[in-house]
Scaffold this motif. Structure first.
Motif, short mmCIF file in Angstrom:
data_model
loop_
_atom_site.label_atom_id
_atom_site.label_comp_id
_atom_site.label_asym_id
_atom_site.label_seq_id
_atom_site.Cartn_x
_atom_site.Cartn_y
_atom_site.Cartn_z
N VAL A 190 40.14 34.49 37.03
CA VAL A 190 39.39 33.50 36.26
C VAL A 190 37.91 33.72 36.53
CG1 VAL A 190 38.99 31.05 35.86
CG2 VAL A 190 41.29 31.87 36.42
N GLY A 191 37.19 34.21 35.55
CA GLY A 191 35.76 34.42 35.72
C GLY A 191 35.42 35.69 36.48
N LYS A 192 34.15 35.81 36.78
CA LYS A 192 33.62 36.99 37.46
C LYS A 192 33.81 36.87 38.97
CE LYS A 192 29.40 39.66 37.77
NZ LYS A 192 28.01 39.76 37.38
N PRO A 193 34.26 37.94 39.65
CA PRO A 193 34.38 37.90 41.11
C PRO A 193 33.03 37.61 41.76
CG PRO A 193 35.54 39.80 40.22
CD PRO A 193 34.76 39.20 39.09
N ILE A 194 33.07 36.88 42.87
CA ILE A 194 31.86 36.44 43.55
C ILE A 194 31.64 37.31 44.79
CG2 ILE A 194 30.74 34.48 44.68
CD1 ILE A 194 32.89 32.75 43.12
N PRO A 195 30.49 38.02 44.87
CA PRO A 195 30.22 38.83 46.06
C PRO A 195 29.84 37.96 47.24
CG PRO A 195 28.42 39.03 44.48
CD PRO A 195 29.48 38.17 43.84
N ASP A 196 29.97 38.51 48.45
CA ASP A 196 29.62 37.74 49.65
C ASP A 196 28.13 37.42 49.64
OD1 ASP A 196 28.25 39.76 51.86
OD2 ASP A 196 29.57 40.78 50.45
N LYS A 197 27.76 36.36 50.35
CA LYS A 197 26.38 35.88 50.31
C LYS A 197 25.43 36.69 51.17
CE LYS A 197 27.31 32.33 53.73
NZ LYS A 197 27.32 30.92 54.00
N ASN A 198 25.91 37.48 52.09
CA ASN A 198 25.02 38.25 52.97
C ASN A 198 24.48 39.50 52.29
OD1 ASN A 198 25.33 36.40 55.06
ND2 ASN A 198 27.15 37.44 55.81
N SER A 199 25.32 40.47 52.05
CA SER A 199 24.84 41.73 51.47
C SER A 199 25.31 41.92 50.03
CB SER A 199 25.34 42.91 52.30
OG SER A 199 26.73 43.05 52.16
N GLY A 200 26.34 41.18 49.64
CA GLY A 200 26.90 41.37 48.30
C GLY A 200 27.79 42.58 48.20
N ARG A 201 28.00 43.28 49.30
CA ARG A 201 28.79 44.51 49.28
C ARG A 201 29.84 44.58 50.38
NH1 ARG A 201 28.14 48.23 45.54
NH2 ARG A 201 26.21 48.24 44.40
N GLU A 202 30.17 43.42 50.96
CA GLU A 202 31.20 43.42 52.00
C GLU A 202 32.52 42.89 51.46
OE1 GLU A 202 30.19 41.98 55.90
OE2 GLU A 202 28.06 42.22 55.44
N TYR A 203 32.48 41.74 50.81
CA TYR A 203 33.70 41.09 50.31
C TYR A 203 33.49 40.54 48.91
CZ TYR A 203 35.26 41.45 55.09
OH TYR A 203 35.63 41.94 56.31
N LEU A 204 34.61 40.40 48.19
CA LEU A 204 34.61 39.74 46.89
C LEU A 204 35.57 38.56 46.97
CD1 LEU A 204 34.92 42.65 44.29
CD2 LEU A 204 32.91 41.25 44.76
N THR A 205 35.14 37.43 46.44
CA THR A 205 36.00 36.26 46.32
C THR A 205 36.39 36.15 44.86
OG1 THR A 205 34.90 35.16 48.16
CG2 THR A 205 36.17 33.78 46.65
N ILE A 206 37.69 36.06 44.61
CA ILE A 206 38.21 36.05 43.25
C ILE A 206 39.01 34.77 43.05
CG2 ILE A 206 39.62 37.30 41.58
CD1 ILE A 206 39.20 39.79 43.48
N LEU A 207 38.62 33.96 42.07
CA LEU A 207 39.38 32.75 41.74
C LEU A 207 40.46 33.14 40.74
CD1 LEU A 207 36.45 30.22 41.38
CD2 LEU A 207 37.96 30.58 43.34
N VAL A 208 41.67 32.66 40.97
CA VAL A 208 42.80 33.07 40.13
C VAL A 208 43.63 31.87 39.71
CG1 VAL A 208 42.95 35.37 41.15
CG2 VAL A 208 44.26 33.51 42.15
N SER A 209 44.36 32.06 38.62
CA SER A 209 45.35 31.08 38.19
C SER A 209 46.70 31.77 38.19
CB SER A 209 45.01 30.52 36.81
OG SER A 209 45.08 31.53 35.83
N GLU A 210 47.72 31.02 38.47
CA GLU A 210 49.06 31.58 38.61
C GLU A 210 49.83 31.40 37.31
OE1 GLU A 210 52.97 30.83 41.39
OE2 GLU A 210 51.03 30.04 42.02
N GLY A 211 50.73 32.32 37.04
CA GLY A 211 51.65 32.13 35.94
C GLY A 211 51.50 33.09 34.79
N LEU A 212 50.46 33.91 34.77
CA LEU A 212 50.30 34.88 33.71
C LEU A 212 51.36 35.96 33.86
CD1 LEU A 212 48.46 35.94 31.37
CD2 LEU A 212 47.34 37.31 33.10
N THR A 213 52.16 36.18 32.84
CA THR A 213 53.21 37.18 32.98
C THR A 213 53.01 38.40 32.10
OG1 THR A 213 54.51 36.01 31.32
CG2 THR A 213 54.97 35.50 33.62
N ASP A 214 52.53 38.21 30.88
CA ASP A 214 52.39 39.37 29.99
C ASP A 214 50.98 39.59 29.52
OD1 ASP A 214 52.09 37.24 28.33
OD2 ASP A 214 53.62 37.87 26.90
N GLY A 215 50.05 38.80 29.98
CA GLY A 215 48.64 38.99 29.64
C GLY A 215 48.28 38.40 28.34
#
Length: 112
Positions: A87-112
């Motif tokens: 759901v939406g654009k992945p969010i990079p970490d607040k320090n360097s922006g290149r260590e981790y990505l936070t991804i918000l997701v919704s459950e239940g999508l089966t065939d796209g």
């Protein structure tokens, strides 16, 4: 974030268009782009949902991975048979922006 919390193995999939050689019809299927990615999967609480003002979208979890270029909202994530839509654009970490990505997701999508 230490690597320890990244204990869930997930697969990132993308939808590809192919043409059926027999009928010529266009078909869509999900294929693994990255079949083995270590992640942290955290279910979201009601408080998280209200803070995100996500009344119209049913957010169900937050997935954190090491930074990876090319993660897009058109992909989906699969973990132990459960399919999550990004759901939406992945969010990079607040320090360097290149260590981790936070991804918000919704459950239940089966065939796209």
């Amino acid at each position: 974030m230490r690597a320890g919390p990244l204990r869930h193995l997930v697969a990132f999939q993308e939808k590809v268009k192919t043409r059926n050689p027999e009928s010529g019809a266009v078909e869509y299927s999900w294929v693994d782009r990255w079949p083995r990615v270590f992640a942290s999967i955290e279910p979201l609480s009601a408080r998280d949902l209200l803070a995100a003002k996500a009344a119209q979208v049913e957010l169900t979890a937050r997935i954190v991975i090491r930074y990876r270029q090319g993660v897009e909202a058109t992909m989906r994530i699969v973990h132990r048979g459960t399919v999550y839509a990004i759901v939406g654009k992945p969010i990079p970490d607040k320090n360097s922006g290149r260590e981790y990505l936070t991804i918000l997701v919704s459950e239940g999508l089966t065939d796209g």
